[in-house]
Design an enzyme around this catalytic site. Structure first.
Site, short mmCIF file in Angstrom:
data_model
loop_
_atom_site.label_atom_id
_atom_site.label_comp_id
_atom_site.label_asym_id
_atom_site.label_seq_id
_atom_site.Cartn_x
_atom_site.Cartn_y
_atom_site.Cartn_z
N PRO A 1 0.82 -1.21 0.00
CA PRO A 1 0.00 0.00 0.00
C PRO A 1 0.86 1.27 0.00
O PRO A 1 2.05 1.19 0.30
CB PRO A 1 -0.78 -0.10 1.32
CG PRO A 1 -0.53 -1.44 1.86
CD PRO A 1 0.68 -2.00 1.21
N SER B 1 -13.60 -13.23 -1.75
CA SER B 1 -13.39 -13.44 -0.32
C SER B 1 -14.54 -12.95 0.55
O SER B 1 -14.54 -13.14 1.76
CB SER B 1 -12.10 -12.79 0.14
OG SER B 1 -12.22 -11.41 0.04
N THR C 1 9.54 3.54 -1.52
CA THR C 1 10.48 4.47 -2.15
C THR C 1 11.66 4.74 -1.23
O THR C 1 12.81 4.79 -1.67
CB THR C 1 9.77 5.81 -2.42
OG1 THR C 1 8.50 5.53 -2.97
CG2 THR C 1 10.56 6.67 -3.34
N LYS D 1 -5.52 -7.93 6.06
CA LYS D 1 -6.89 -7.99 6.57
C LYS D 1 -6.88 -8.04 8.09
O LYS D 1 -7.69 -7.38 8.75
CB LYS D 1 -7.60 -9.22 6.01
CG LYS D 1 -7.91 -9.07 4.52
CD LYS D 1 -8.50 -10.34 3.95
CE LYS D 1 -8.90 -10.15 2.50
NZ LYS D 1 -9.37 -11.38 1.89
N VAL E 1 4.18 2.94 2.80
CA VAL E 1 4.79 1.95 3.70
C VAL E 1 6.31 1.95 3.58
O VAL E 1 6.98 1.10 4.14
CB VAL E 1 4.26 0.53 3.45
CG1 VAL E 1 2.83 0.40 3.92
CG2 VAL E 1 4.40 0.13 2.02
P1 ADP Z 1 5.77 4.45 -0.58
O1 ADP Z 1 6.85 4.58 -1.58
O2 ADP Z 1 5.62 3.06 -0.06
O3 ADP Z 1 4.46 5.01 -1.01
P2 ADP Z 1 7.39 6.25 0.97
O4 ADP Z 1 8.68 5.53 0.84
O5 ADP Z 1 7.21 7.47 0.16
O6 ADP Z 1 6.18 5.28 0.71
O7 ADP Z 1 7.17 6.56 2.52
C1 ADP Z 1 6.42 7.62 3.02
C2 ADP Z 1 7.09 8.19 4.24
O8 ADP Z 1 6.99 7.30 5.32
C3 ADP Z 1 8.56 8.44 4.05
O9 ADP Z 1 8.85 9.68 4.60
C4 ADP Z 1 9.24 7.34 4.82
O10 ADP Z 1 10.48 7.76 5.32
C5 ADP Z 1 8.25 7.04 5.91
N1 ADP Z 1 8.30 5.63 6.30
C6 ADP Z 1 7.55 4.63 5.81
N2 ADP Z 1 7.86 3.46 6.40
C7 ADP Z 1 8.81 3.72 7.31
C8 ADP Z 1 9.54 2.92 8.25
N3 ADP Z 1 9.32 1.61 8.37
N4 ADP Z 1 10.44 3.53 9.02
C9 ADP Z 1 10.65 4.85 8.89
N5 ADP Z 1 10.01 5.67 8.06
C10 ADP Z 1 9.10 5.12 7.26
#
Ligand code: ADP
Length: 852
Positions: free
Chosen positions: A376, A743, A382, A786, A379
């Protein structure tokens, strides 16, 4: 000898920082402007200004302007040239920039920089051309021989040239008509001199020094010409034109008309380009193409549209990092530490990334599947990609593929098109400037398809290690080796990734976070980051864990942490205002009595309970530090909570059950509602359902009808034929969202069982599972997401298919502790778990009686 009127420049000049050429008084130069401050200067001074004065700039040579205006101003060269901007040409390709035609007026010296942003402005002192030159008699006497000697050399040089060329003839005339004092600058800018030499001439403020410095340059040029004439006598005329002199038209006198000198400048650029091609390390094939193209370019008139196209092409070719790469510094232990430091939780993903890096280290090549993080939004997909680049010491570049539906976006346009350009891969390589960056292909699941071809197919070529060592972009039309690029893809779901592309990738699922994980992430990463971004310190703001939990449960409903991050940002902004106001007031008032009446601040107070006081007292106080964010403060900043637990309220009637759904945005709880009415056995389904869902509904009804007797389910008139004189309406709220998938089968069956039995489904139970006509429960996907959704919603019991039992291991321990999981292999078991006291016949004597 004609006179030159004195020049008076303003005492404050906006500064244009250049580093490519040196503009000397009396000459004209074309310069490209693309850095932040210089762009600002052009926009707000040259394009908006209307007076003549607004076109006068201070050109500071040898001082590169930083790309972003957030960076500090570099040390400025002390002496600059005041210049008149004669022409501004704007262009948007390959990036926004302006080309300025500027004419040097006189030297100046910076006294003091008065402003740095949005563009630097300095107080300046004019260094020459303060008075009219005609008192040359005196100057000539003073400089005596020096000026005469200089003049002689200048004449000698010009006379060596072909007088039949009009420009040379004009130069000859100018030598006599211009005041001697202006000649060193002008001649330096037309003979062949390096930037360093020009800079020395610019710095030579005293006329005597300037003459002394320019004479050796003239002599050198004359010697060079002599040598050339000797060796290439037969082609004498041509040589004179090419070698000796830069365009005559460059000697534009300040007060005189400004000649157009496009052609000559461009010729210079072409020589530079040619040199760059020669020295570039591009492969043989590309080199050949470039040589061919530059030959064509030289023959082309500049007015031809193809001229610019070819020139841009060649510029791209020399800029591309054919052989430039960064050295990998891979240390698995350090990588582990870095990944752990940057990211909380996500153990599976981190483990797999480390494995991948370890194999890379041992094998030293990148052949193998492309990693694709699926999960999602928010998370950290990136962000992990970025960390991988950091651990490897590589450049990072993100290519957003969402909505790309034209294969030219990936592979470039052929150069025959107007406005053709390279694809995103080649553009990315140009941006990072090395051939081994980490490319993050973001949102591969959102690639579109259109008449312009399938971008996914183009990506296949990019990602396939067998093919990508000679990837051919249509614009470049020569192969570029992409084998050193490390590709990482991200997606929200694998369902929409084209199968061929999916086949090239190794999918790593990144599920959503539990509440506890979110709290940890917020306190370890998000809050410190937000504080830093807003210039706050922990001494100024304190967000306790309960507040974070409140934000998570009542203000966000998401699998990742992106909205949480945004909400924390909103809180920091609000607090920043308070802190800034407080500082301001403290500074302004600085009264001893200002500290009195502590605690009478608005809602953002230590305990949050203090009653609001009158605005005036409120305003007179600086906020207490640290500002503690409690629920009241939260409500004040973010507004009333957006999500409340509504589960138990909604289950207060028979005919409602909670299902669990998986969406690309994470798991969600989903209510299923049913009602019955008099009718003819019709089933109505609403809530934007897909075909699979509709089938599940039919299956559930058929199963219930066939088991009506067993469970004593009856229609309104007490008949076991459930559809007799009865219509059923099933609704899945949140009707705007399309839902599909098998489901929901168990939920529909439970909901209908509740409707026909008149019993309430337990309000703390959610379920998922596919059903068959015979009442078996089949496994489904997304159990972890879920379960997290059920946990988020505060439910206690989750019914899952028995064959999904193995998936329970993936669920974090604390969630497993809070939820009780019941596995079911058939609908009987589901119903028994979903109703208080089970769903057996014996438990319902009342109903039995009614049947007698
Ligand atoms: P995605 O690419 O999955 O949509 P991002 O990498 O852009 O999400 O993450 C959104 C923000 O949440 C970023 O600023 C990231 O540093 C932070 N973030 C997400 N997961 C974690 C984690 N496990 N630990 C620290 N920061 C997180």
């Amino acid at each position: 000898m004609s006179s030159v009127s004195p020049i008076q420049i303003p005492s404050r000049l906006p500064l244009l920082l250049t580093h490519e050429g040196v503009l000397l008084p009396g000459s004209t130069m074309r310069t490209s402007v693309d850095s932040a401050r210089n762009l600002q200067l052009v926009r707000s001074r040259l394009l908006k200004g209307t007076s003549l004065q607004s076109t006068i700039l201070g050109v500071i040579p040898n001082t590169p302007d930083p790309a972003s205006d957030a960076q500090d101003l570099p040390p400025l060269h002390r002496i600059g040239t005041a210049a008149l901007a004669v022409q501004v040409v704007g262009s948007n390709w390959p990036k926004p920039h302006y080309t300025l035609l500027i004419t040097g007026l006189c030297r100046f010296q910076i006294i003091q920089v008065v402003k740095e942003k949005p563009y630097p402005v300095a107080e300046v002192e004019q260094l020459d051309r303060l008075e009219e030159f005609p008192n040359t008699c005196k100057t000539r006497e003073e400089l005596g021989e020096l000026s005469e000697q200089f003049y002689k050399y200048a004449v000698q040089l010009v006379e060596m040239l072909d007088m039949s060329v009009p420009a040379v003839a004009k130069l000859r005339r100018l030598l006599d008509s211009l005041p001697r004092e202006a000649l060193p600058d002008i001649l330096t800018s037309i003979i062949r001199t390096s930037n360093k030499e020009k800079l020395q001439i610019l710095d030579a403020v005293s006329l005597e020094e300037r003459f002394k410095m320019t004479i050796p340059l003239l002599v050198r040029q004359i010697e060079g010409l002599k040598l050339l004439q000797k060796t290439r006598k037969h082609k004498q005329d041509d040589d004179k034109r090419v070698i000796a002199i830069r365009p005559m038209r460059r000697i534009t006198h300040v007060s005189g008309a400004l000649a157009d000198e496009d052609e000559d400048e461009d010729n210079d650029d072409i020589v530079m380009l040619e040199k760059k091609i020669r020295t570039s390390s591009m492969p043989e094939q590309a080199h050949k193409v470039c040589v061919k193209e530059i030959k064509r370019l030289k023959k082309m008139p500049q007015s031809m549209p193809e001229y610019a196209l070819t020139r841009n092409y060649l510029e791209l070719m020399v800029e591309l990092p054919w052989n430039k790469s960064t050295t990998d510094r891979l240390d698995i232990r350090a990588a582990r530490v870095l990944l752990d430091n940057d990211h909380y939780a996500m153990e599976k993903l981190k483990k797999r990334v480390l494995e991948y890096l370890a194999v890379r280290q041992l094998k030293n090549n990148l052949k193998g599947p492309i990693l694709c993080f699926v999960g999602p939004p928010g998370v950290g997909k990136t962000s992990v990609g970025r960390s991988v680049a950091k651990t490897l010491g590589r450049e990072f570049h993100r290519i957003a593929l969402g909505g790309v539906c034209d294969q030219s976006d990936i592979r470039g346009h052929r150069r025959t098109y107007v406005g053709s350009m390279p694809g995103r891969i080649i553009n990315g390589l140009k941006t990072v400037g090395v051939n081994n960056p980490v490319f993050l292909l973001d949102e591969v699941d959102k690639l579109g398809k259109s008449l312009q071809g399938d971008p996914a197919a183009a990506l296949l070529e990019v990602l396939d290690p067998e093919q990508n060592h000679n990837f051919t972009d249509h614009y470049l039309n020569v192969a570029f080796d992409l084998s050193q690029v490390l590709f990482i893809a991200t997606a929200n779901t694998t369902a929409t990734i084209p199968p061929a592309l999916l086949d090239r990738m190794e999918i790593i699922q990144v599920p959503g976070y539990t509440q506890e994980e979110k709290i940890e992430i917020a306190h370890r990463h998000l809050i410190p980051k937000q504080l830093e971004q807003h210039g706050l310190t922990p001494q100024q703001i304190q967000i306790p864990q309960v507040t974070t939990l409140d934000i998570i449960t009542r203000y966000t409903r998401e699998a990742g942490v992106r909205s949480l991050d945004r909400k924390l940002g909103a809180i920091c902004r609000a607090v920043a205002v308070k802190v800034a106001e407080g500082q301001h007031r403290e500074a302004r008032l600085d009264r001893p009595d200002a500290a009195e009446g502590e605690g009478c601040k608005e809602h953002i107070l230590e305990d949050g309970k203090s009653s609001p006081v009158s605005d005036t007292t409120d305003l007179a106080l600086p906020p207490e530090m640290p500002i503690l964010i409690d629920f009241h403060a939260l409500k004040d900043i973010l507004g009333p909570p957006m999500y409340e637990m509504e589960v138990s309220e909604r289950l207060s009637q028979p005919g409602v059950a909670i299902g669990l759904a998986w969406t690309p945005l994470g798991g969600e709880i989903m209510f299923v509602e049913a009602s019955r009415m008099d009718g003819e056995g019709q089933l109505t389904l609403t809530g934007q359902l897909g075909n699979v869902m509709k089938e599940s509904a039919h299956l559930a009804i058929s199963w219930l009808r066939s088991n009506a007797k067993k469970y004593h389910l009856t229609n309104a008139s007490g008949s076991f034929d459930l559809l007799e004189n009865t219509d059923i309406h099933l609704h899945f709220p949140a009707g705007a969202v399309t839902k599909d998938g098998p489901s929901a089968g168990v939920t529909i069956a439970t909901c209908l069982a509740s409707l026909f039995s008149g019993r309430l489904v337990r309000s703390d139970v959610a379920m998922t599972g596919e059903i068959t006509l015979r009442g078996l429960v089949l496994p489904v996907g997304g159990i972890k997401d879920k379960a997290l959704a059920a946990h988020r919603a505060g439910l206690k019991r989750v019914i899952i298919p028995q064959r999904n039992e193995k998936d329970l291991e993936e669920i974090p321990a604390n969630v497993r502790q809070d939820l009780s999981f019941i596995t079911a292999s058939c609908l009987d078991e589901v119903l028994n778990a979903a109703f208080d006291g089970g769903f057996t016949v014996k438990a319902r004597p009342g109903l039995l009686n009614s049947k007698l």
